[in-house]
Design a protein around this motif. Structure first.
Motif, short mmCIF file in Angstrom:
data_model
loop_
_atom_site.label_atom_id
_atom_site.label_comp_id
_atom_site.label_asym_id
_atom_site.label_seq_id
_atom_site.Cartn_x
_atom_site.Cartn_y
_atom_site.Cartn_z
N LEU A 23 5.25 -7.62 13.07
CA LEU A 23 3.96 -6.98 13.25
C LEU A 23 3.83 -6.39 14.65
O LEU A 23 3.23 -5.32 14.84
N MET A 24 4.40 -7.05 15.64
CA MET A 24 4.30 -6.57 17.01
C MET A 24 5.09 -5.26 17.21
O MET A 24 4.89 -4.57 18.22
N ASP A 25 5.95 -4.89 16.26
CA ASP A 25 6.71 -3.64 16.34
C ASP A 25 6.13 -2.55 15.43
O ASP A 25 6.79 -1.53 15.19
N LYS A 26 4.93 -2.75 14.94
CA LYS A 26 4.29 -1.75 14.08
C LYS A 26 4.07 -0.45 14.86
O LYS A 26 3.57 -0.47 15.98
N PRO A 27 4.42 0.72 14.28
CA PRO A 27 4.10 1.98 14.96
C PRO A 27 2.59 2.11 15.16
O PRO A 27 1.80 1.73 14.29
N ALA A 28 2.20 2.66 16.30
CA ALA A 28 0.78 2.69 16.67
C ALA A 28 -0.06 3.50 15.70
O ALA A 28 -1.27 3.26 15.58
N TRP A 29 0.54 4.48 15.01
CA TRP A 29 -0.24 5.34 14.11
C TRP A 29 -0.35 4.77 12.70
O TRP A 29 -0.91 5.39 11.82
N SER A 38 -1.86 1.66 10.26
CA SER A 38 -2.94 0.68 10.25
C SER A 38 -2.66 -0.38 9.19
O SER A 38 -1.93 -0.14 8.22
N VAL A 39 -3.23 -1.57 9.39
CA VAL A 39 -3.06 -2.68 8.44
C VAL A 39 -4.17 -2.59 7.39
O VAL A 39 -5.35 -2.66 7.72
N SER A 40 -3.77 -2.43 6.13
CA SER A 40 -4.77 -2.33 5.06
C SER A 40 -5.23 -3.69 4.57
O SER A 40 -6.35 -3.85 4.10
N LYS A 41 -4.37 -4.71 4.70
CA LYS A 41 -4.74 -6.06 4.29
C LYS A 41 -3.82 -7.06 4.97
O LYS A 41 -2.73 -6.72 5.43
N TYR A 42 -4.27 -8.33 5.01
CA TYR A 42 -3.50 -9.43 5.58
C TYR A 42 -3.15 -10.39 4.44
O TYR A 42 -4.03 -10.81 3.69
N ILE A 43 -1.88 -10.74 4.35
CA ILE A 43 -1.38 -11.55 3.24
C ILE A 43 -0.80 -12.85 3.76
O ILE A 43 0.01 -12.85 4.70
N SER A 70 0.85 -1.19 0.00
CA SER A 70 0.00 0.00 0.00
C SER A 70 0.88 1.24 0.00
O SER A 70 1.88 1.30 0.71
N ARG A 71 0.51 2.22 -0.83
CA ARG A 71 1.23 3.49 -0.88
C ARG A 71 0.49 4.59 -0.12
O ARG A 71 0.91 5.74 -0.11
N GLU A 72 -0.62 4.24 0.52
CA GLU A 72 -1.36 5.21 1.29
C GLU A 72 -0.57 5.60 2.54
O GLU A 72 0.10 4.76 3.14
N PRO A 73 -0.64 6.89 2.94
CA PRO A 73 0.09 7.31 4.15
C PRO A 73 -0.36 6.53 5.38
O PRO A 73 -1.55 6.24 5.56
N ASN A 74 0.60 6.14 6.22
CA ASN A 74 0.34 5.47 7.49
C ASN A 74 -0.43 4.15 7.32
O ASN A 74 -1.25 3.79 8.17
N GLN A 75 -0.17 3.46 6.23
CA GLN A 75 -0.78 2.15 6.00
C GLN A 75 0.30 1.17 5.57
O GLN A 75 1.34 1.55 5.02
N GLY A 76 0.04 -0.10 5.83
CA GLY A 76 0.93 -1.16 5.40
C GLY A 76 0.18 -2.46 5.34
O GLY A 76 -1.05 -2.49 5.49
#
Length: 559
Positions: free
Chosen positions: A151-157, A159-164, A120-126
């Motif tokens: 995943l447990m080290d993801k910055p709080a701000w 969000s997950v856009s999809k699960y692969i 994802s290229r959206e800001p604050n998404q992965g």
């Protein structure tokens, strides 16, 4: 003296800054040489001006097919970057097969081709990506750099856009890999990349073998928190002490609930004995054909539920998460994104590697200022800690107790449910920010993440307020004041009453309150078309009798 005391009591704990996007200032790893042989790989790499040596397993869990048509694909293997003492490098390397080494720019080129449709290229998404025994978060940071973190080290701000699940991508990647290696002039079947990753938990080196369909992610990680290991059989001592505590102090501070539990145990035992004396039904008549008429009246059923339960339905929205692959990544995502609070109530909080990783995440979030409370059944967790999953890594070290581990170097508030008369608290609810709840059959442990088939439900809406209230009641009762906690606790708030949703009911099994059993039996009795049951345990004679009677009246019964 009084002012000094007030200063200490009112001071707040030091809050750690949350995980951010900053790139560590340490120099990147640089892979210098790589070799393979005897189902192992051997690495020589540099970090700054220092040289390191490492080795790891190179066993493919897939077959090695002789033809492309028979090829199978499996999840990538994650291998820790362990230093391996042994033969001198010069002598060792002469006996092995060299692996071509490519740089960071080569990996970036291949990565852009493989992940073009995923990222994802959206800001604050992965995207959350499931590897072998580990979940990662792929994202582009604010500077546009590709990052791969646990995943447990993801910055709080973020969000997950999809699960692969990468197992579904391997076959489509094969032509891309073959073309890339041909263009890079790689004549062998394998290659290893410098990826440039340096975050804790990142993947600085990545090995690919196109013939055996093997991908090995060599993971760099910081040393785990120190673990005070238990000794063989210590869980039996813990269980004995817990049993003693459950029948001394617990009964003194919980006189009403303890007496209620005792009476319920006695009455349930007598009831079960009586059920065994009920005469069997005569089943000599021919089995009828399946009904093709109308099903049970669900509108009337809902009205009758209001009367039977003496409370109306609430509202909410449900999302089913089937098996650990669906639940645990979503749960970890929710924990990393929590803004205020996490309340966990579970029957078993194990001491295996999965449980400790969840525990480490909760500890980190508590140090970042999140209000974390954990409530677990004492006897259930102690007994579970004495059993080990067959898939548990041999290198794992279990702590003496999960309670002490969660309290170590954290701000987590932990309480243990005592077990008078061997009664237990089998509830599993996890609530994040008092707005998103997870409930169902899964405890926190390796079996639920990797080994067993089970299900959880993600819940949002007004019904979550009921779950919050139930947690608060159980939390207070497990505390110092026991049964008397209701006179001191006033944290019954509604946070979700303005949320939307469809009719949803919470149905309980508590001491002396068998709503789930009673309503299941009533639904079986009213069934007209079919009954489908999926359950780990089916032991109640009276329910089995009701299922037989349902089939005798033409209902399609499947267990």
């Amino acid at each position: 003296m009084l002012s000094a005391t007030l200063l200490v009591c009112c001071s707040s704990p030091v809050i750690d800054p949350p995980k951010d996007e900053s790139i560590p200032s340490e120099p990147l790893f640089t892979l210098l040489d790589a070799y393979r042989g005897n189902e192992q790989y051997f690495l020589r790499y540099a970090r700054g001006d220092k040289i390191y040596y490492a080795a790891g397993e190179l066993k493919s869990r897939t077959s090695l097919p002789g033809t492309q048509e028979n090829a199978t694909y499996d999840t990538p293997t994650v291998t820790p970057l362990n230093t391996e003492p042994g033969d001198p490098w010069q002598e060792l390397s002469q006996q092995l097969t060299p692996i071509p080494v490519l740089g960071v720019s080569d990996w970036a080129k291949l990565r852009s081709q493989l992940f073009a449709d995923i990222m994802s290229r959206e800001p604050n998404q992965g995207v959350a990506v499931s590897f072998d025994r580990l979940d990662y978060f792929f994202f582009y940071d604010k500077l546009g750099n590709f990052r791969a973190r646990r995943l447990m080290d993801k910055p709080a701000w973020y969000s997950v856009s999809k699960y692969i699940d990468l197992r579904k991508n391997f076959e489509t990647w094969q032509p891309v890999l073959d073309k890339f290696m041909a263009e890079a002039g790689i004549e062998s079947d394998d290659v290893i990349f410098n990826t440039g990753g340096l975050d804790n938990g990142s993947i600085p080196f990545l090995y690919i073998n196109t013939r055996s369909k093997l991908i090995v992610l060599v993971q760099y990680d910081e040393l785990p928190e120190s673990v005070i290991e238990g000794v063989p059989g210590d869980h039996f001592l813990q269980a004995a002490w817990h049993f003693l505590e459950s029948h001394t102090y617990t009964i003194a501070m919980r006189p009403f609930s303890s007496l209620h539990s005792l009476l319920s145990v006695v009455s349930d035992t007598a009831l079960e004995t009586g059920r065994g004396l009920i005469s069997a039904t005569n089943y000599d008549e021919p089995i009828p054909r399946l009904n093709d008429g109308p099903p049970m009246d669900l509108t009337q059923w809902e009205q009758d539920l209001d009367a039977l339960l003496k409370r109306p339905a609430s509202r909410g929205k449900l999302k089913f998460l089937v098996d650990g692959d669906a639940f645990f990544p979503r749960f970890v995502d929710a924990l990393t994104s929590a803004k205020e609070s996490v309340d966990i109530r579970t029957y078993i909080f194990d001491t295996d590697d999965v449980a400790l990783s969840i525990g480490d995440l909760l500890k980190r979030r508590s140090r970042e200022g999140i209000d974390v409370r954990v409530l677990f059944d004492g006897l259930g967790s102690i007994v579970a800690s004495g059993e080990h999953s067959s898939s548990l890594p041999d290198s794992h070290r279990s702590p003496v107790s999960i309670k002490s581990y969660l309290k170590q170097n954290s701000q987590i508030d932990v309480r243990e449910v005592n077990n008078p008369w061997l009664t237990g608290d089998h509830v599993k609810t996890m609530v994040v920010d008092r707005q998103t709840a997870f409930l169902g059959g899964m405890n926190i442990g390796r079996e639920y993440r990797y080994d067993w088939h089970d299900m959880m439900v993600e819940v949002q809406g007004p019904v979550v307020d009921e779950i919050n209230r139930e947690f608060q009641k159980a939390w207070g009762k497990a505390g110092f004041f026991g049964d008397f906690s209701k006179f001191f606790d006033f944290r019954y708030y509604d946070f979700n009453q303005l949320s939307d949703g469809y009719p949803v009911r919470l149905i309980y099994t508590k001491t002396g309150q068998q709503e789930i059993f009673t309503l299941q039996r009533e639904a079986i009795r009213r069934s007209q078309r079919y009954i489908y049951i999926e359950n780990a345990y089916l032991t109640d004679d009276s329910l089995m009798k009701e299922l037989i009677l349902a089939r005798r009246r033409g209902v399609d019964v499947r267990v």
